[in-house]
Design a protein around this motif. Sequence first.
Motif, PDB file in Angstrom:
ATOM      1  N   THR A  36       0.653  -1.293  -0.050  1.00 47.26           N
ATOM      2  CA  THR A  36       0.042  -0.044   0.198  1.00 47.26           C
ATOM      3  C   THR A  36       0.858   1.273  -0.048  1.00 47.26           C
ATOM      4  O   THR A  36       0.313   2.312  -0.176  1.00 47.26           O
ATOM      5  CB  THR A  36      -0.909   0.025   1.016  1.00 47.26           C
ATOM      6  OG1 THR A  36      -0.123   0.048   2.385  1.00 47.26           O
ATOM      7  CG2 THR A  36      -2.086  -1.183   1.318  1.00 47.26           C
ATOM      8  N   PRO A  38       2.756   2.865  -2.195  1.00 48.44           N
ATOM      9  CA  PRO A  38       2.827   3.908  -3.237  1.00 48.44           C
ATOM     10  C   PRO A  38       1.462   4.514  -3.325  1.00 48.44           C
ATOM     11  O   PRO A  38       1.544   5.918  -3.749  1.00 48.44           O
ATOM     12  CB  PRO A  38       2.949   2.862  -4.634  1.00 48.44           C
ATOM     13  CG  PRO A  38       3.570   1.726  -3.836  1.00 48.44           C
ATOM     14  CD  PRO A  38       3.104   1.319  -2.888  1.00 48.44           C
ATOM     15  N   GLU A  39       0.335   3.931  -2.772  1.00 46.53           N
ATOM     16  CA  GLU A  39      -0.825   4.701  -2.881  1.00 46.53           C
ATOM     17  C   GLU A  39      -1.032   5.793  -1.693  1.00 46.53           C
ATOM     18  O   GLU A  39      -1.335   6.836  -1.854  1.00 46.53           O
ATOM     19  CB  GLU A  39      -2.069   3.687  -2.676  1.00 46.53           C
ATOM     20  CG  GLU A  39      -3.507   4.416  -2.917  1.00 46.53           C
ATOM     21  CD  GLU A  39      -3.442   5.488  -4.109  1.00 46.53           C
ATOM     22  OE1 GLU A  39      -4.301   6.439  -3.954  1.00 46.53           O
ATOM     23  OE2 GLU A  39      -3.084   4.823  -5.128  1.00 46.53           O
ATOM     24  N   LYS A  42       1.321   8.602  -2.993  1.00 47.32           N
ATOM     25  CA  LYS A  42       0.611   9.408  -3.860  1.00 47.32           C
ATOM     26  C   LYS A  42      -0.385  10.497  -3.189  1.00 47.32           C
ATOM     27  O   LYS A  42      -0.256  11.579  -3.624  1.00 47.32           O
ATOM     28  CB  LYS A  42       0.083   8.558  -4.850  1.00 47.32           C
ATOM     29  CG  LYS A  42      -0.362   9.378  -5.909  1.00 47.32           C
ATOM     30  CD  LYS A  42      -1.076   8.357  -7.048  1.00 47.32           C
ATOM     31  CE  LYS A  42      -1.591   9.066  -8.099  1.00 47.32           C
ATOM     32  NZ  LYS A  42      -2.260   8.265  -9.339  1.00 47.32           N
ATOM     33  N   SER A 117       4.695   6.390 -10.567  1.00 46.53           N
ATOM     34  CA  SER A 117       4.224   5.259 -11.130  1.00 46.53           C
ATOM     35  C   SER A 117       5.022   3.980 -11.153  1.00 46.53           C
ATOM     36  O   SER A 117       4.746   3.103 -11.178  1.00 46.53           O
ATOM     37  CB  SER A 117       4.011   5.642 -12.829  1.00 46.53           C
ATOM     38  OG  SER A 117       3.234   6.551 -13.045  1.00 46.53           O
ATOM     39  N   GLU A 120       4.396   2.022  -8.046  1.00 52.31           N
ATOM     40  CA  GLU A 120       3.166   1.143  -8.109  1.00 52.31           C
ATOM     41  C   GLU A 120       3.466   0.060  -8.666  1.00 52.31           C
ATOM     42  O   GLU A 120       3.286  -1.079  -8.049  1.00 52.31           O
ATOM     43  CB  GLU A 120       1.797   1.936  -8.980  1.00 52.31           C
ATOM     44  CG  GLU A 120       1.473   3.013  -8.428  1.00 52.31           C
ATOM     45  CD  GLU A 120       0.567   3.701  -9.412  1.00 52.31           C
ATOM     46  OE1 GLU A 120      -0.457   3.168 -10.137  1.00 52.31           O
ATOM     47  OE2 GLU A 120       0.101   4.817  -9.229  1.00 52.31           O
TER      48      GLU A 120
END
Length: 181
Positions: A36, A38-39, A42, A117, A120
């Motif tokens: 989780t 990367p989210e 971001k 990106s 992710e």
Amino acid sequence: MEEIELEKLKYPIGKFVTPESYSSEYISNKIAEIATFPERLKREVEHLTEEQLDTPYRKEGWTIRQVIHHCAESHMNCYIRIKWTLTEDTPTIKYYHEDLWSALDDSLTMPIEPTLSLLEGLHFRLAFIMKNLSNIDLEKSFIHPEHGASFQLREIIGTYAWHGDHHLAHITELKKRNNWD
């Protein structure tokens, strides 16, 4: 007092603490954190201005932009270290100078979107490979030349989960201090 404040700025969630045991629950929880990351990252940075991205999280510290790029570089190294460890007998991994990498032009000026990106896809792969490690795989190890020590794969799962959260806290704490929310 100033030393304590600097330590809190450097380690907003504290230094990594080795768990008493690497239970399957601990490993699963840490892999979920890695998946989780990367989210969560971001969400914290996607609306920041260029000026905010170029703000250091502490005096003489990296900017938010550098932190984001560093996370990708560090976690790419983690992925490669896992692959070496699974395919070689106790490999000695390559050390890299993260401070010098963070001073390169891409870390200083590149937009963050390509790195977000990259994170992710990278974290999908990290979580995938980590979820599929057997108990024997988790005990495989590599040698870190800087530390002169051997690290088992189960150890680096916890370490890299902490690493992502550590740098995410650099960003969230700076946002709080500057009222950027």
